[in-house]
Every structure is written in structure tokens, then in C-alpha cells.
Design a protein around this motif. Structure first.
Motif, PDB file in Angstrom:
ATOM      1  N   UNK A 117       0.815  -1.204   0.000  1.00 10.57           N
ATOM      2  CA  UNK A 117       0.000   0.000   0.000  1.00 10.57           C
ATOM      3  C   UNK A 117       0.856   1.264   0.000  1.00 10.57           C
ATOM      4  N   UNK A 118       1.857   1.315   0.877  1.00 11.49           N
ATOM      5  CA  UNK A 118       2.678   2.527   0.949  1.00 11.49           C
ATOM      6  C   UNK A 118       3.794   2.522  -0.093  1.00 11.49           C
ATOM      7  N   UNK A 119       4.297   1.333  -0.444  1.00 13.58           N
ATOM      8  CA  UNK A 119       5.384   1.269  -1.423  1.00 13.58           C
ATOM      9  C   UNK A 119       4.902   1.702  -2.809  1.00 13.58           C
ATOM     10  N   UNK A 120       3.676   1.348  -3.170  1.00 14.27           N
ATOM     11  CA  UNK A 120       3.159   1.719  -4.483  1.00 14.27           C
ATOM     12  C   UNK A 120       3.042   3.230  -4.615  1.00 14.27           C
ATOM     13  N   UNK A 121       2.458   3.875  -3.621  1.00 11.50           N
ATOM     14  CA  UNK A 121       2.326   5.332  -3.694  1.00 11.50           C
ATOM     15  C   UNK A 121       3.691   6.008  -3.622  1.00 11.50           C
ATOM     16  N   UNK A 122       4.618   5.414  -2.856  1.00 11.82           N
ATOM     17  CA  UNK A 122       5.968   5.968  -2.763  1.00 11.82           C
ATOM     18  C   UNK A 122       6.652   5.959  -4.134  1.00 11.82           C
ATOM     19  N   UNK A 123       6.540   4.852  -4.856  1.00  4.07           N
ATOM     20  CA  UNK A 123       7.143   4.765  -6.192  1.00  4.07           C
ATOM     21  C   UNK A 123       6.497   5.759  -7.154  1.00  4.07           C
ATOM     22  N   UNK A 124       5.198   5.932  -7.047  1.00  2.00           N
ATOM     23  CA  UNK A 124       4.503   6.879  -7.925  1.00  2.00           C
ATOM     24  C   UNK A 124       4.962   8.299  -7.660  1.00  2.00           C
ATOM     25  N   UNK A 125       5.143   8.638  -6.365  1.00  2.00           N
ATOM     26  CA  UNK A 125       5.606   9.998  -6.031  1.00  2.00           C
ATOM     27  C   UNK A 125       7.050  10.230  -6.495  1.00  2.00           C
ATOM     28  N   UNK A 126       7.818   9.151  -6.683  1.00  2.00           N
ATOM     29  CA  UNK A 126       9.186   9.293  -7.195  1.00  2.00           C
ATOM     30  C   UNK A 126       9.221   9.493  -8.702  1.00  2.00           C
TER      31      UNK A 126
ATOM     32  N   UNK B 127      -6.862   5.859 -12.765  1.00  2.00           N
ATOM     33  CA  UNK B 127      -7.270   4.503 -13.141  1.00  2.00           C
ATOM     34  C   UNK B 127      -7.326   3.571 -11.939  1.00  2.00           C
ATOM     35  N   UNK B 128      -6.401   3.789 -10.958  1.00  2.00           N
ATOM     36  CA  UNK B 128      -6.398   2.945  -9.765  1.00  2.00           C
ATOM     37  C   UNK B 128      -7.566   3.299  -8.854  1.00  2.00           C
ATOM     38  N   UNK B 129      -7.861   4.592  -8.752  1.00  2.00           N
ATOM     39  CA  UNK B 129      -9.018   5.007  -7.961  1.00  2.00           C
ATOM     40  C   UNK B 129     -10.308   4.449  -8.557  1.00  2.00           C
ATOM     41  N   UNK B 130     -10.402   4.473  -9.874  1.00  2.00           N
ATOM     42  CA  UNK B 130     -11.607   3.945 -10.525  1.00  2.00           C
ATOM     43  C   UNK B 130     -11.765   2.448 -10.274  1.00  2.00           C
TER      44      UNK B 130
ATOM     45  N   UNK C 205      -6.457  -1.447  -2.271  1.00  2.00           N
ATOM     46  CA  UNK C 205      -6.870  -0.658  -1.108  1.00  2.00           C
ATOM     47  C   UNK C 205      -6.348   0.772  -1.195  1.00  2.00           C
ATOM     48  N   UNK C 206      -5.198   0.962  -1.848  1.00  2.00           N
ATOM     49  CA  UNK C 206      -4.698   2.316  -2.077  1.00  2.00           C
ATOM     50  C   UNK C 206      -5.665   3.085  -2.976  1.00  2.00           C
ATOM     51  N   UNK C 207      -6.167   2.430  -4.017  1.00  2.00           N
ATOM     52  CA  UNK C 207      -7.134   3.084  -4.885  1.00  2.00           C
ATOM     53  C   UNK C 207      -8.423   3.414  -4.175  1.00  2.00           C
ATOM     54  N   UNK C 208      -8.815   2.585  -3.205  1.00  2.00           N
ATOM     55  CA  UNK C 208     -10.051   2.843  -2.464  1.00  2.00           C
ATOM     56  C   UNK C 208      -9.905   4.001  -1.485  1.00  2.00           C
ATOM     57  N   UNK C 209      -8.806   4.012  -0.725  1.00  2.00           N
ATOM     58  CA  UNK C 209      -8.644   5.006   0.344  1.00  2.00           C
ATOM     59  C   UNK C 209      -8.101   6.337  -0.159  1.00  2.00           C
ATOM     60  N   UNK C 210      -7.299   6.313  -1.211  1.00  2.00           N
ATOM     61  CA  UNK C 210      -6.693   7.546  -1.696  1.00  2.00           C
ATOM     62  C   UNK C 210      -5.470   7.972  -0.912  1.00  2.00           C
ATOM     63  N   UNK C 211      -5.085   7.207   0.098  1.00  2.00           N
ATOM     64  CA  UNK C 211      -3.904   7.495   0.905  1.00  2.00           C
ATOM     65  C   UNK C 211      -3.248   6.209   1.338  1.00  2.00           C
ATOM     66  N   UNK C 212      -1.959   6.268   1.628  1.00  2.00           N
ATOM     67  CA  UNK C 212      -1.202   5.064   1.972  1.00  2.00           C
ATOM     68  C   UNK C 212      -0.929   5.010   3.468  1.00  2.00           C
TER      69      UNK C 212
END
Length: 471
Positions: A222-231, A300-303, A382-389
Motif C-alpha cells: 500500500x505505501x510502497x506503491x504510492x511511494x514509487x509513484x511519487x518518485x 485509473x487505480x481510484x476507478x 486498497x490504495x485506490x479505495x482510500x486515496x492514501x497510503x
């Protein structure tokens, strides 16, 4: 042989013992007083209706208690003149009756104690609807237990479906709007998250293993995916990379637990802690918020996972369809493919499977790899559902993935069950959770009820003898 006891027939059966009559009167009045209090607590009932129902209930209970007392008096008289052989036969029948129904009796008694505790402790729970719902649940469980014997091949699945039906009926009766479109959509969405996370637990359970690293892989993904995206890593690439990392964690779990036979629980738990800790270290470098990553989740992940997501124009979260596709593939694949049949063979009897050339190491490691991949997939969705990691997003799945597998009917000893059973367990747990939320219970009470209800459900399934005992 002595004659069968004859119950005295009359319009109103009265026991010979005056003490029993007064006892029955007292019990009837106590139950009537409870019903009167519950009735007046309902704002929608008129006083005349409450009084009428109370009188009818007191009279009915009094008559039933008298009838039971008369029956027992007649049997006592018969036993007094019966021969020793008759008494021994009667005692043997009673022991056999208890042996055949003790699981049912314990399960129903547990539910009764739970209902009394809730009624005494929670004012919101004291309602006619909840009382009727409890009685309906007891009757449905009694029906399921008695009828399930005719479905020996799918006993657990049959009882699971009956329990699911009972929970849906009681929830619809007790909670306004329970069967509304938005609520059904929410139940299915959260069931999809749990169902995807339970894929790996089901696979390793079929081999007689456990994977306690699942919640840690979910949180780390959950947190690693958003971390990579922010990089600046492209979201699709980051998504695929996280799934690969989940598979690597599963590979390590499989190899180590296989080499240390019998230590799968400790190995996977240790691996989970290590993965979660390492992920937090890497994602918190240069940040003061360890365990949390802030950024923008791709559309796309949120959807895919949001409640308002759309699937080819249909206003339904695509995650639900993803879970449906996974379920169909696994259910069909485990039953019809060579790989699936070999998996059941290993879970049923490893030694025999090895003798016919099935590689236990490959299947063991392969199932743990699958577990890691699907845990990472659940964390990403779950990252797409919550919008936060958040690293703790996977914590609830430590218990619920195991509960879904066991409640569904898959044996933790291996060789019995399948993902279709897990789907039933997932739906039972999710409907139960929705019901507890719907009646407004706090989180602590939800956990308490959740645990106590699972025990009689699992006991009620009455697991069949393990396949090793029948080979």
C-alpha cells in the motif's frame, strides 16, 4: 418392556406437583415482564398492543411449561416401574442423543449467552426486531444442522450458505435500507478486498500451511506503491513492480518454511515483520511520517477500487468484477486442471503424492508465491479505495483471511476445501460486519461479537474426518 409413558390429555395440562405449577407461573411472569419492558421501549407500539402481546406470551409460555412438566412427570412414573434393562436402554439413548447433538447444543447456547449479554449491556439492542431476529437465527441454524447430513459431500458449503442466508434475512429485517443498492455495493466491494487477500491463504491451507505475512505484505504494498509513484515511476510500471515484489516475498516464505518443516507460522510472521519494517525505513527517508506516504493516486487505480468506480460504463467498482473473475478461474482450475488435482493430492497425503512424482517443493513454494502476489494486489487496490497510503491498512486481514478460510470449510490440515468455500466464508464475514455496523455498535463490541459468533459457526460445520483418515 414397559409401556410408553402416556401424557394426560386435557385442554390445559396441569402437573401433579403444586410446586411445579408455581414455578411455571413464576417463569411465565418473568418472561412476560421482560417482554413488557422491551415492548414499551418501542416507540412504534401502542400500549394496548404491548399489553395484549404480553398476556398472550405469558399464557403461551405457561401452557408450554405445564405440558413439559406433565411429560416429565409421566416419564418419571414410567421409570419408577421399569426394569433395569429398560432403564439402561433409556440411559444409552440419552447418551447417544447428547453425543449426536452436543455441537448444536453448545453452538445455540453460545448464541443465547451472547444475545443476553448484548441485551443487558447495550440499550440500543433491546428491541422486538432483534429478539425476533435472534429466534429466527436459532431456528435456521437448527434447520441447517439437521439437514446438512444429507449433503455429506458439501456439508460445510451447505451450512455456510444457510448461515449467509440467515444473516441477510435478519439484517434486512433489523436494519432499514440494508438491501439497498449502495449498501449491497459496499458489502461486495469490501468482500472483494477480503476475497482477493484470502486467495493465498486458501492455497497454502490446502497444503496444510499458513501465511501470517499477508497483512504485512498488504500494508507494505500500500505505501510502497504510492511511494514509487511519487518518485515519478509510471503508475502501471509501479503497480506491476509491487506485484513482483509480493511474489518475491512469497517465494522467500515458501523456501524457508519448506526447509524448516513445521515452522511456516513463525517463518511467515517473521518475514512479514521484516518486510513491513524495511518498507517503512525506505519510504520514510527524508520524511517525518513513518508508515504514511502522501501523494496523488492515479485516476485509473481510484476507478478500480472506489465506490463510484465504473466498469465499462456500468456504475459498479471494477474490483468486484476482478474478484469474480479470480474466483471463477480458481474454482474451475482447482477442480479441472492437473495442477489443482496435484495440489489436493499433496494436501491429502504428501508421501503418496511424492511417490507418484509430484514435487512437493514446487507446489509449496508456488502457493506461497501466489499468496504474496495476491496480498500485494489487495494492498494496491486498497490504495485506490482510500486515496492514501498507510502501513496498518492490512492489520484486519491477519484474522479475517484465516477466518474466511476456516468458516468457509477449508481444512487447515490440507486436502479439503477450496476457494469456492472461501468465497462463502468471505460473504458471511462481510454481511456480519455490515450488520454489526448497521445496529450502531462500537468497534470494541463488534470485535467481541465477531469472535464469539465465529466460534459456534465453525463448531456447527462439524468438520468431516480428514482425507488422510479415509485413505
Amino acid at each position: 418392556m414397559s409401556e410408553k409413558p402416556v401424557v394426560r390429555s386435557s385442554i390445559l395440562p396441569i402437573p401433579k406437583s403444586i410446586g411445579l405449577v408455581w414455578l411455571n407461573i413464576a417463569l411465565a411472569l418473568i418472561l412476560a415482564a421482560i417482554g413488557l419492558g422491551v415492548g414499551f421501549a418501542q416507540s412504534g407500539l401502542a400500549a394496548q398492543q404491548v399489553i395484549l402481546y404480553t398476556v398472550l406470551m405469558a399464557a403461551t409460555v405457561f401452557v408450554l411449561l405445564n405440558y413439559v412438566a406433565v411429560v416429565f412427570e409421566a416419564r418419571a412414573e414410567a421409570r419408577a416401574v421399569a426394569s433395569e434393562e429398560d432403564q439402561e436402554a433409556e440411559s444409552s439413548r440419552l447418551r447417544q442423543l447428547w453425543a449426536d447433538n452436543r455441537v448444536l447444543a453448545i453452538a445455540m447456547a453460545t448464541l443465547l449467552v451472547l444475545y443476553l449479554i448484548l441485551t443487558a449491556a447495550i440499550p440500543e439492542f433491546r428491541s422486538i426486531k432483534n429478539l425476533i431476529g435472534f429466534l429466527v437465527l436459532e431456528l435456521i441454524l437448527l434447520f441447517a444442522f439437521k439437514i446438512s447430513g444429507y449433503f455429506a459431500a458439501g456439508r460445510s458449503a451447505f451450512i455456510g450458505l444457510i448461515v449467509l442466508f440467515a444473516l441477510i434475512v435478519i439484517s434486512a429485517f433489523s436494519i432499514e435500507g440494508f438491501l439497498s443498492g449502495p449498501n449491497i455495493k459496499a458489502i461486495l466491494l469490501f468482500a472483494a478486498f477480503l476475497g482477493i487477500a484470502s486467495v493465498g491463504q486458501t492455497m497454502v491451507a490446502l497444503l496444510g500451511g499458513l501465511d501470517l505475512s499477508i497483512p504485512f505484505v498488504i500494508g507494505s504494498s500500500n505505501i510502497a506503491l504510492l511511494f514509487l509513484i511519487t518518485l515519478g515511476v509510471p503508475s502501471y510500471v509501479a503497480f506491476g513492480f509491487i506485484l513482483v515484489l509480493g511474489g518475491i516475498v512469497g517465494f522467500l516464505n515458501g523456501v524457508m518454511s519448506y526447509r524448516l518443516q513445521g515452522q511456516a507460522l513463525i517463518v511467515t510472521l517473521g518475514t512479514g515483520f521484516a518486510v513491513a519494517g524495511f518498507t517503512q525505513i525506505m519510504t520514510s527517508i527524508g520524511s517525518q511520517f513513518a508508515g504514511n506516504v502522501f501523494g496523488t493516486v492515479p485516476g485509473w487505480l481510484s476507478n478500480l477500487a472506489a465506490m463510484n468506480g465504473r466498469f465499462f460504463g456500468i456504475p459498479f467498482p471494477p474490483t468486484i468484477f476482478i474478484w469474480l473473475a479470480i474466483a471463477v478461474i480458481l474454482i474451475v482450475g482447482l477442480k479441472t486442471t492437473t495442477w489443482g488435482r496435484n495440489l489436493y493430492a499433496l494436501g491429502g497425503n504428501r508421501r503418496s503424492a511424492r511417490l507418484i512424482g509430484i514435487s512437493e517443493f514446487k507446489y509449496w513454494v508456488g502457493c506461497y508465491v501466489i499468496s504474496g502476489v495476491f496480498a500485494a494486489l489487495a494492498g494496491s487496490l486498497l490504495l485506490g479505495w482510500s486515496g492514501g497510503a498507510f502501513i496498518g491498512v492490512g492489520d484486519p486481514y491477519l484474522f479475517t483471511t484465516l477466518a474466511a478460510v476456516v468458516i468457509g470449510g477449508t481444512s487447515l490440515l490440507g486436502g479439503n476445501g477450496g476457494y469456492g468455500f472461501t468465497v462463502i466464508g468471505v460473504l458471511v464475514l462481510q454481511v456480519l460486519t455490515s450488520f454489526l455496523l448497521g445496529i450502531g455498535l462500537e468497534y470494541e463490541w463488534q470485535q467481541f461479537i465477531f469472535g464469539l459468533l465465529i466460534l459456534p459457526m465453525v463448531a456447527l460445520y462439524g468438520r468431516s474426518p480428514h482425507i488422510r483418515a479415509t485413505v
